[in-house]
Design a protein around this motif. Structure first.
Motif, mmCIF file in Angstrom:
data_model
loop_
_atom_site.group_PDB
_atom_site.id
_atom_site.type_symbol
_atom_site.label_atom_id
_atom_site.label_comp_id
_atom_site.label_asym_id
_atom_site.label_seq_id
_atom_site.Cartn_x
_atom_site.Cartn_y
_atom_site.Cartn_z
ATOM 1 N N CYS A 171 -23.818 -16.022 -21.616
ATOM 2 C CA CYS A 171 -24.021 -14.592 -21.355
ATOM 3 C C CYS A 171 -23.249 -14.175 -20.119
ATOM 4 C CB CYS A 171 -25.507 -14.305 -21.170
ATOM 5 S SG CYS A 171 -26.525 -14.964 -22.509
ATOM 6 N N VAL A 172 -23.190 -15.072 -19.140
ATOM 7 C CA VAL A 172 -22.438 -14.830 -17.911
ATOM 8 C C VAL A 172 -20.957 -14.642 -18.241
ATOM 9 C CG1 VAL A 172 -21.648 -15.985 -15.792
ATOM 10 C CG2 VAL A 172 -24.088 -15.989 -16.390
ATOM 11 N N ASP A 173 -20.404 -15.573 -19.041
ATOM 12 C CA ASP A 173 -18.989 -15.495 -19.393
ATOM 13 C C ASP A 173 -18.691 -14.249 -20.228
ATOM 14 O OD1 ASP A 173 -18.584 -17.852 -18.077
ATOM 15 O OD2 ASP A 173 -18.546 -19.092 -19.882
ATOM 16 N N ALA A 174 -19.572 -13.932 -21.154
ATOM 17 C CA ALA A 174 -19.332 -12.782 -22.029
ATOM 18 C C ALA A 174 -19.178 -11.507 -21.220
ATOM 19 C CB ALA A 174 -20.469 -12.637 -23.033
ATOM 20 N N ARG A 175 -19.930 -11.414 -20.122
ATOM 21 C CA ARG A 175 -19.947 -10.182 -19.328
ATOM 22 C C ARG A 175 -18.914 -10.183 -18.195
ATOM 23 N NH1 ARG A 175 -23.980 -11.143 -22.062
ATOM 24 N NH2 ARG A 175 -25.297 -9.526 -22.974
ATOM 25 N N GLY A 176 -18.051 -11.181 -18.168
ATOM 26 C CA GLY A 176 -17.026 -11.214 -17.133
ATOM 27 C C GLY A 176 -17.594 -11.455 -15.743
ATOM 28 N N ARG B 266 -23.746 -1.453 -9.995
ATOM 29 C CA ARG B 266 -23.745 -2.674 -10.807
ATOM 30 C C ARG B 266 -23.054 -3.849 -10.123
ATOM 31 N NH1 ARG B 266 -24.585 1.614 -13.175
ATOM 32 N NH2 ARG B 266 -25.933 1.780 -15.011
ATOM 33 N N GLY B 267 -22.682 -3.687 -8.866
ATOM 34 C CA GLY B 267 -22.043 -4.798 -8.159
ATOM 35 C C GLY B 267 -20.658 -5.117 -8.683
ATOM 36 N N ILE B 268 -20.022 -4.126 -9.338
ATOM 37 C CA ILE B 268 -18.663 -4.328 -9.830
ATOM 38 C C ILE B 268 -17.691 -4.094 -8.674
ATOM 39 C CG2 ILE B 268 -16.885 -3.449 -11.417
ATOM 40 C CD1 ILE B 268 -19.231 -2.518 -13.260
ATOM 41 N N ASP B 269 -16.754 -5.016 -8.475
ATOM 42 C CA ASP B 269 -15.688 -4.854 -7.479
ATOM 43 C C ASP B 269 -14.471 -4.320 -8.232
ATOM 44 O OD1 ASP B 269 -13.536 -5.130 -5.788
ATOM 45 O OD2 ASP B 269 -14.054 -7.147 -5.136
ATOM 46 N N ALA B 270 -14.270 -3.008 -8.159
ATOM 47 C CA ALA B 270 -13.289 -2.360 -9.035
ATOM 48 C C ALA B 270 -11.897 -2.978 -8.887
ATOM 49 C CB ALA B 270 -13.246 -0.855 -8.762
ATOM 50 N N ASP B 271 -11.474 -3.252 -7.655
ATOM 51 C CA ASP B 271 -10.135 -3.813 -7.454
ATOM 52 C C ASP B 271 -9.984 -5.153 -8.163
ATOM 53 O OD1 ASP B 271 -9.349 -1.684 -5.948
ATOM 54 O OD2 ASP B 271 -9.822 -2.626 -4.024
ATOM 55 N N PRO C 49 -15.140 -2.021 -19.341
ATOM 56 C CA PRO C 49 -13.772 -2.523 -19.097
ATOM 57 C C PRO C 49 -13.700 -3.734 -18.165
ATOM 58 C CG PRO C 49 -14.083 -0.222 -18.348
ATOM 59 C CD PRO C 49 -15.425 -0.810 -18.546
ATOM 60 N N VAL C 50 -14.827 -4.295 -17.727
ATOM 61 C CA VAL C 50 -14.787 -5.429 -16.784
ATOM 62 C C VAL C 50 -13.977 -6.578 -17.390
ATOM 63 C CG1 VAL C 50 -16.182 -7.237 -15.699
ATOM 64 C CG2 VAL C 50 -16.927 -4.849 -15.599
ATOM 65 N N ALA C 51 -12.998 -7.066 -16.632
ATOM 66 C CA ALA C 51 -12.060 -8.067 -17.146
ATOM 67 C C ALA C 51 -12.720 -9.437 -17.303
ATOM 68 C CB ALA C 51 -10.865 -8.174 -16.208
ATOM 69 N N ASP D 88 -12.220 -6.512 -10.483
ATOM 70 C CA ASP D 88 -12.843 -6.681 -11.801
ATOM 71 C C ASP D 88 -12.246 -5.802 -12.895
ATOM 72 O OD1 ASP D 88 -14.547 -8.530 -10.673
ATOM 73 O OD2 ASP D 88 -16.192 -7.101 -10.376
ATOM 74 N N TYR D 89 -11.562 -4.714 -12.532
ATOM 75 C CA TYR D 89 -11.000 -3.846 -13.571
ATOM 76 C C TYR D 89 -9.528 -4.165 -13.794
ATOM 77 C CZ TYR D 89 -15.046 -0.698 -13.811
ATOM 78 O OH TYR D 89 -16.293 -0.148 -14.006
ATOM 79 N N PRO D 90 -9.088 -4.153 -15.030
ATOM 80 C CA PRO D 90 -7.662 -4.343 -15.304
ATOM 81 C C PRO D 90 -6.851 -3.115 -14.874
ATOM 82 C CG PRO D 90 -8.899 -3.966 -17.349
ATOM 83 C CD PRO D 90 -9.901 -4.002 -16.249
ATOM 84 N N ASP D 91 -5.553 -3.288 -14.777
ATOM 85 C CA ASP D 91 -4.673 -2.174 -14.410
ATOM 86 C C ASP D 91 -4.878 -1.001 -15.364
ATOM 87 O OD1 ASP D 91 -3.622 -3.592 -12.358
ATOM 88 O OD2 ASP D 91 -1.756 -4.134 -13.397
ATOM 89 N N GLY D 92 -4.860 0.170 -14.820
ATOM 90 C CA GLY D 92 -4.947 1.363 -15.650
ATOM 91 C C GLY D 92 -6.353 1.912 -15.771
#
Lengths: 117, 81, 123, 117, 123, 81
Positions: free
Chosen positions: E86-91, C90-95, C47-49, C97-101
């Motif tokens: 690849c960078v863009d594809a993965r957000g 995975r170094g994802i910043d949930a606030d 779901p990463v935006a 990088d994730y869309p609402d919901g």
């Protein structure tokens, strides 16, 4: 509702997170509100991860296995998958039961839910 | 029982389905390349078949995702995907 | 109405499992069922935006990116929970990088799904 | 320096990006400053992607194949991998040459560099 | 001194290829060779900063996270280029998500590596 | 020529090495589970062997990453990983 859950570990243990993270999920599910009954099945290439010779610390397995056992979870290795990979019963760790392939299959069929990693 | 089967887990999946006299096997994703030797009803996800250009054997029925959901609500499901 | 839970461990570009999870969830919502996803391991990347792919085919797998597909499901009533440990790994910043919901949760959420769902599909 | 490059496509084409993105890399490498000689080899499960019946548009292959051909790149399917998967020569697309397995292996050995997807 | 190029297509948690790429690059740098990485497909996820895993074993694969390992290599002279598509594809937001020294490039960079490197290892 | 071989690409990798009278096969990652039937020198990456607890056959030599790099600088390399 308490469920009977089988967690299948199907991949070779090293280089990917599926064996340790599958075990993490198994013990997490066993420790949840419903205290599900959890059986972890090492099958396909996952049987390599049930071997005594594997370095469980290096695979981050140790803590998850201890937690799983504390929650009365059990671990089983699939003898049919072992035979296909030339892994002997003597190679399997003491805390993993070796079951014939048909018993493993029946256990999977009888589970309420299965997860796989 | 419904068995969803893809190639990477076909070894344990087909073995599990083989012991169930009421098994309904659904080939999915790369599983549509398989030609399983099981004594069971076998279907295959139509979209996965068509995009791969696979010719199904006459006894394997293509089915939609809607139908897969109907089937898995009607009966238990085990996923090997 | 049935309650259908999905465990998604496949990432967005290395396997078709996210797409199958979308299609089955889509069909389940259309049939009036309740749909819940737990994204674990590389499933947390789905779901990463701001995923974008310039020359994807209209007829192909990437007519829309994985995050767009799951945003559709959320808009239509599906719940999506991503494992927080997998997010952090995975170094994802949930606030950001994730869309609402799209929510962040933990394994007790998966345990609850197993307890409550009529069917669970692991992908 | 101009190099002789083999790009191996080894995975089944659908659901993952390796076949179209391997082709993108192949044509990108063929179009670079050195104008490398590029041979794309469909082998192992990649041979499924060399079949006429595959929907190339749906796999984002079409544009990359056109660019590769324009750069004098060639595409080859591995007959040994085809035989193992019951894929016939008649099933292979017209713009992909079918080579015996030993010729494919020799081509890979003779390449300056190989990439695989 | 040799010039060794690596094409890395494997992601950080689904295969060991990033680790092998690190170990071979480490050994090559230690032996005085020139090392260049081109990260393609899920390889673009390997250097993403702020990866963290709470209970990893000191002796295990995750004693340090993939991004930390590649930051070491960069500090010791390796070059790391990630494919921009690849960078863009993965957000991935390259400016925000990549540590200093990790560059974004395109396929002509891979073509140059193939032209100039003495050896190329595809992982 | 040096051949780096892991399981997923063993099919094409071992076939390619088999046609080279000067082949040196290096088993790497899950490739150390393989027991290749090739008429060539076979080594295996020591770290990948030890962490998996694999017992190598006597004719397969464990080697370090440093040695792999030495070998691939001395001769051409083909990677099947």
């Amino acid at each position: 509702m308490k469920r009977d859950v089988v967690v299948m570990l199907t991949r070779a243990p090293y280089g990917r997170v599926h064996v340790p993270e599958g075990l993490r999920a198994a013990r997490g599910v066993a420790a949840g509100f419903d205290l599900h009954d959890v059986t972890v099945v090492f099958t396909q290439d996952g049987v390599y991860g049930a071997r005594e010779a594997v370095d469980r610390d290096a695979l981050n397995m140790t803590g998850h296995v201890a937690d799983l056992v504390e929650q009365d979870g059990t671990m089983v290795a699939d003898a049919a998958a072992m035979a296909a990979r030339d892994v002997d019963e003597a190679d399997i760790a003491d805390d993993v039961a070796v079951w014939p392939g048909d018993r493993v299959a029946a256990r999977i069929r009888d589970a309420d839910h299965t997860l796989d990693f | 029982m419904l068995y969803l089967i893809d190639e990477p887990m076909a070894e344990i999946g087909l073995r599990t389905a083989a012991g169930d006299p009421d098994a309904h096997v659904v080939l999915i994703q790369d599983g549509v390349y398989l030609t399983p030797d099981v004594d069971a009803q076998v279907s295959a996800v139509a979209r996965d078949v068509s995009v791969r250009g696979v010719d199904l054997p006459p006894d394997v029925e293509p089915i939609s995702y809607d139908r897969v959901v109907e089937l898995l609500v009607e009966q238990e499901v085990k996923s090997f995907v | 109405m049935a309650y259908i839970g999905f465990l998604l461990t496949g990432g967005p570009f290395d396997s078709e499992r996210w797409r199958t999870a979308y299609e089955l969830g889509r069909a389940a919502l259309d049939a009036g069922h309740e749909v819940m996803y737990f994204h674990y391991l590389d499933g947390a990347l789905v779901p990463v935006a701001d995923q974008s792919f310039p020359d994807c085919s209209d007829s192909g797998l990437y007519d829309e990116m994985p995050t767009a597909k799951f945003q559709e499901l959320v808009a239509d009533g599906a719940e999506v929970i991503c494992c927080g440990l997998c997010v952090d790994a995975r170094g994802i910043d949930a606030d950001a990088d994730y869309p609402d919901g799209v929510e962040v949760g933990l394994l007790p959420d998966l345990a609850d799904i197993l307890g409550e769902a009529d069917r669970v599909v692991s992908l």
